[in-house]
Motif scaffolding. Structure first.
Motif, PDB file in Angstrom:
ATOM      1  N   THR A 135     -31.281 -26.536 -33.453  1.00 47.47           N
ATOM      2  CA  THR A 135     -30.664 -27.570 -34.287  1.00 47.47           C
ATOM      3  C   THR A 135     -31.449 -28.868 -34.130  1.00 47.47           C
ATOM      4  O   THR A 135     -32.265 -29.022 -33.196  1.00 47.47           O
ATOM      5  N   GLY A 136     -31.218 -29.815 -35.021  1.00 44.11           N
ATOM      6  CA  GLY A 136     -31.857 -31.115 -34.908  1.00 44.11           C
ATOM      7  C   GLY A 136     -31.548 -31.785 -33.582  1.00 44.11           C
ATOM      8  O   GLY A 136     -32.425 -32.414 -32.963  1.00 44.11           O
ATOM      9  N   GLU A 137     -30.322 -31.636 -33.109  1.00 50.54           N
ATOM     10  CA  GLU A 137     -29.934 -32.244 -31.840  1.00 50.54           C
ATOM     11  C   GLU A 137     -30.657 -31.582 -30.674  1.00 50.54           C
ATOM     12  O   GLU A 137     -31.097 -32.259 -29.729  1.00 50.54           O
ATOM     13  N   ILE A 139     -33.594 -30.216 -30.810  1.00 50.73           N
ATOM     14  CA  ILE A 139     -34.977 -30.710 -30.863  1.00 50.73           C
ATOM     15  C   ILE A 139     -35.076 -32.066 -30.178  1.00 50.73           C
ATOM     16  O   ILE A 139     -35.966 -32.301 -29.347  1.00 50.73           O
ATOM     17  N   LYS A 140     -34.161 -32.967 -30.488  1.00 48.30           N
ATOM     18  CA  LYS A 140     -34.162 -34.301 -29.860  1.00 48.30           C
ATOM     19  C   LYS A 140     -34.001 -34.188 -28.346  1.00 48.30           C
ATOM     20  O   LYS A 140     -34.675 -34.897 -27.576  1.00 48.30           O
ATOM     21  N   ARG A 182     -38.826 -23.178 -41.001  1.00 49.21           N
ATOM     22  CA  ARG A 182     -37.776 -24.173 -41.206  1.00 49.21           C
ATOM     23  C   ARG A 182     -37.895 -24.825 -42.586  1.00 49.21           C
ATOM     24  O   ARG A 182     -38.996 -24.946 -43.143  1.00 49.21           O
ATOM     25  N   ASP A 184     -36.352 -27.927 -42.995  1.00 48.10           N
ATOM     26  CA  ASP A 184     -36.061 -29.350 -42.800  1.00 48.10           C
ATOM     27  C   ASP A 184     -37.354 -30.119 -42.553  1.00 48.10           C
ATOM     28  O   ASP A 184     -38.453 -29.640 -42.858  1.00 48.10           O
ATOM     29  N   GLU A 185     -37.246 -31.298 -41.957  1.00 52.25           N
ATOM     30  CA  GLU A 185     -38.416 -32.158 -41.759  1.00 52.25           C
ATOM     31  C   GLU A 185     -39.370 -31.628 -40.694  1.00 52.25           C
ATOM     32  O   GLU A 185     -40.454 -32.184 -40.501  1.00 52.25           O
ATOM     33  N   TYR A 186     -39.008 -30.542 -40.005  1.00 52.12           N
ATOM     34  CA  TYR A 186     -39.883 -29.935 -39.005  1.00 52.12           C
ATOM     35  C   TYR A 186     -40.597 -28.681 -39.520  1.00 52.12           C
ATOM     36  O   TYR A 186     -41.271 -27.996 -38.742  1.00 52.12           O
ATOM     37  N   ASN A 192     -45.238 -31.818 -41.380  1.00 50.42           N
ATOM     38  CA  ASN A 192     -43.893 -31.543 -40.878  1.00 50.42           C
ATOM     39  C   ASN A 192     -43.924 -30.619 -39.658  1.00 50.42           C
ATOM     40  O   ASN A 192     -43.190 -30.831 -38.683  1.00 50.42           O
ATOM     41  N   ARG A 195     -44.729 -32.441 -36.610  1.00 50.99           N
ATOM     42  CA  ARG A 195     -43.797 -33.507 -36.230  1.00 50.99           C
ATOM     43  C   ARG A 195     -43.272 -33.360 -34.800  1.00 50.99           C
ATOM     44  O   ARG A 195     -43.165 -34.340 -34.061  1.00 50.99           O
ATOM     45  N   PHE A 196     -42.929 -32.137 -34.405  1.00 50.84           N
ATOM     46  CA  PHE A 196     -42.388 -31.935 -33.062  1.00 50.84           C
ATOM     47  C   PHE A 196     -43.419 -32.329 -32.003  1.00 50.84           C
ATOM     48  O   PHE A 196     -43.104 -33.047 -31.046  1.00 50.84           O
TER      49      PHE A 196
END
Length: 340
Positions: A135-137, A139-140, A182, A184-186, A192, A195-196
């Motif tokens: 999930t985005g969270e 990844i963060k 994916r 999304d933005e990743y 993209n 990005r990670f």
């Protein structure tokens, strides 16, 4: 005889006494599955410092428990790891080498009992578990784990940090279109998918001002995968972010047949070095001093990363010097037996 292999190399204020680097190699030797360094790690790494390696980079060291390749991997996800790592650094430096650490997350190639994660829910092969798409969270949280790992590496006294973005592990999984599906933005475009790694690099740089390396797999060995040209572009992006050297390996993001021969990855290091105008390390079946010297003399790479040959011969620098008709300073304790 003057040689390039045994000439000093300066990178971001750090002077290496020679250009021989011990490449990261997993030892799977944490006895209690806690990620804490053991006496085995002290003996293993210190012996290569005694053997006159210029820079020793510790094996892939997990930034989270979930990111271990195996339950026996070294860890840097907790302050509890700092004392053992600091002891390792102290012994490596005491014996004349610089100390580096490779910080890593295995992603879908983690062979642990717990749930594993990846950019997309695709297993590496039938032997591996299917990972959960991050999930985005998550990844963060993982980016933050890399930042905290860099902080701990600094506290432990390391000279160099290497971000592991190769060999099919988590960052490599984000980079390759073969493993990153994916929406999304990743995912999607090269920017993209990068990005990670960009966010991880920026997070590490926010707490680390020493030499920063990134290890990449410069070819996916798949018609639909990435090539060295793609990585030359990404290396230029990494240079803009303040990365100092690209450690150039290849493969392992998906199962593939890889044509292996002496120095088979040197061409990738050479292409990235000149294409992105950034220092590179060459690795992969480099076994002799003569071979290493040719790479350096012809400007194909800046450092020579030695892996399995250093498992076979902890004193490989002495062996290489003998092949090249030169001599290197021995540890004073060994001077009686160091003559050629």
């Amino acid at each position: 005889m003057e040689t390039k292999l045994f000439s000093p190399f300066e990178i971001k204020g750090l002077t290496l006494k020679n250009r021989v680097v011990m490449a990261p190699m997993c030892m799977y030797s944490c006895e209690k599955e806690d990620g804490i360094a053991t006496d085995w790690h002290i003996a293993h790494y210190t012996s290569r410092a005694v053997g006159q390696v210029g820079l020793i980079i510790l094996e892939a060291t997990a930034v989270t428990p979930q990111g271990r390749i195996s339950p026996q991997d070294l860890g840097i996800w907790s302050d509890d790891h700092i004392p053992g790592l600091a002891r390792l650094v102290e012994q490596i430096k005491l014996n004349g080498a610089a100390a580096g650490i490779q910080i890593a997350h295995a992603g879908r190639k983690a062979e642990i009992r717990e749930e594993i994660v990846a950019p997309s829910a695709l297993a590496f092969n039938e032997r591996y578990k299917e990972p959960k798409a991050m999930t985005g969270e998550e990844i963060k949280e993982t980016v933050e784990a890399f930042r905290q790992a860099a902080e701990r590496a600094k506290k432990a006294g390391f000279d160099v940090i290497e971000i592991h973005a190769a060999h099919g592990y988590l960052i490599n999984q984000f980079l390759s279109p073969l493993t990153n599906k994916r929406k999304d933005e990743y995912g999607g475009t090269a920017e993209n998918r990068f990005r990670f790694l960009r966010e991880v690099t920026e997070a590490v740089k926010s707490v680390w001002d020493g030499p920063l390396f990134v290890r990449v797999s410069a070819c996916d060995y798949n018609e639909e995968g990435l090539t060295v040209d793609d990585y030359a572009t990404m290396a230029a992006w990494l240079k803009e972010l303040g990365v100092d050297l690209i450690d150039v390996s290849s493969g392992a993001v998906v199962p593939a047949r890889i044509p292996v021969y002496p120095g088979y990855q040197v061409k990738f290091a050479e292409k990235i070095k000149h294409g992105a105008e950034i220092a590179t390390g060459a690795v992969g079946l480099i076994t002799s001093g003569i071979q290493a010297e040719e790479i350096l003399q012809n400007g194909r790479a800046d450092l020579i990363f030695i892996a399995r040959e250093l498992l076979r011969d902890p004193y490989w620098p002495r062996t290489a010097a003998k092949e090249l008709g030169t001599s290197i300073e021995p540890p004073k304790q060994y001077s009686r037996g160091w003559v050629f």
